[in-house]
Design a protein around this motif. Structure first.
Motif: not given
Length: 263
Positions: A65-67, A73-77, A24-25, A8-9
């Motif tokens: 948000t990366l680690r 842990a990384p998060t995705l909103q 990517p969406t 994703l990054a």
């Protein structure tokens, strides 16, 4: 997980650099055109359907948000309701890189990873001093190629094209590569091949450059030193548009030698 975050990054980087030509969406738009199962629609999606799908896409509405520590842990909103990820334009390239690193770290010297046409080379074959020579498929003639490219140690290659995956609606063929900015299949291009410094870079750039086309695509390539591209417009007379950095590595078939425009 960390692998999804890595993909994703990089996807968000190319989305930003390409002005949204790579996104990517796209899953809701892909469904509109029949690329998510169920077959092709009876008619092209109307403006209202496309607008509704486009309200559910947009790379800029992903907050990754990366680690920052072993415990975090990384998060995705996803900031828009009912968003969906579509990593089809980048995941194979990432998988190629994982296989490449695994073999390299195991001490293998000369090998070529090939995952459905997404490739990455290490070393060189025994029969060649220059590197791995890869045939580039001619999208206008099944089973033929219009030339070959040499891959140097560590380089990746990928091709995005509209000639294999498509739907036919009202007798008109529509390729699966969509322009996120319009919601419609890209017209005027049939394939783009990219040589890059990794598999993930080649995979993502081939999709973005297919959408952008040669002129706008050169600006994106400037942000990726060491990369080159072959653009194949879907037009007559048949031409190849090739970046100058590939001049000494691209060997066209005789019938195509006079059909090259160097960019």
């Amino acid at each position: 997980d960390d692998m999804t975050a890595d993909v994703l990054a990089y996807a968000l980087r190319v989305a930003r650099e390409s002005g949204g030509a790579f996104d990517p969406t796209l899953s809701p738009l892909m469904a509109c055109w029949g690329f998510r199962g169920g077959g092709a629609p009876a008619a092209p999606p109307d403006a209202a359907s496309l607008d509704a799908a486009r309200r559910r896409i947009g790379w800029q509405h992903l907050q990754l948000t990366l680690r920052t520590s072993p415990e975090a842990a990384p998060t995705l909103q996803m900031l828009v309701p009912e968003m969906q990820l579509d990593l089809g334009g980048i995941a194979k390239g990432y998988a190629v890189d994982l296989a490449f690193r695994a073999l390299r770290d195991r001490g293998e010297d000369d090998f070529l990873i090939n995952l459905a046409g997404n490739m990455r080379a290490h070393g060189r074959p025994e029969t060649s001093r220059s590197g791995w020579r890869i045939g580039i498929r001619n999208p206008f003639a099944e089973g033929a190629w219009f030339g070959t490219l040499v891959l140097a140690d560590g380089e990746g290659i990928a091709t995005s094209g509209s000639y294999e995956r498509f739907v036919v609606i009202d007798g008109v063929r529509h390729g699966h590569i969509l322009d996120p900015r319009t919601g419609k299949p890209v017209a005027g291009m049939i394939s783009v091949t990219v040589v890059a410094t990794s598999g993930i870079e080649a995979d993502a750039l081939s999709t973005a450059l297919f959408v952008l086309g040669p002129e706008a695509g050169l600006g994106l390539l400037q942000a990726h030193p060491g990369c080159g591209a072959i653009f194949v417009p879907d037009a007559h007379p048949r031409r190849l548009r090739v970046t100058r950095g590939l001049r000494n590595r691209f060997r066209p078939e005789p019938a195509w030698r006079s059909a090259i425009d160097w960019l």
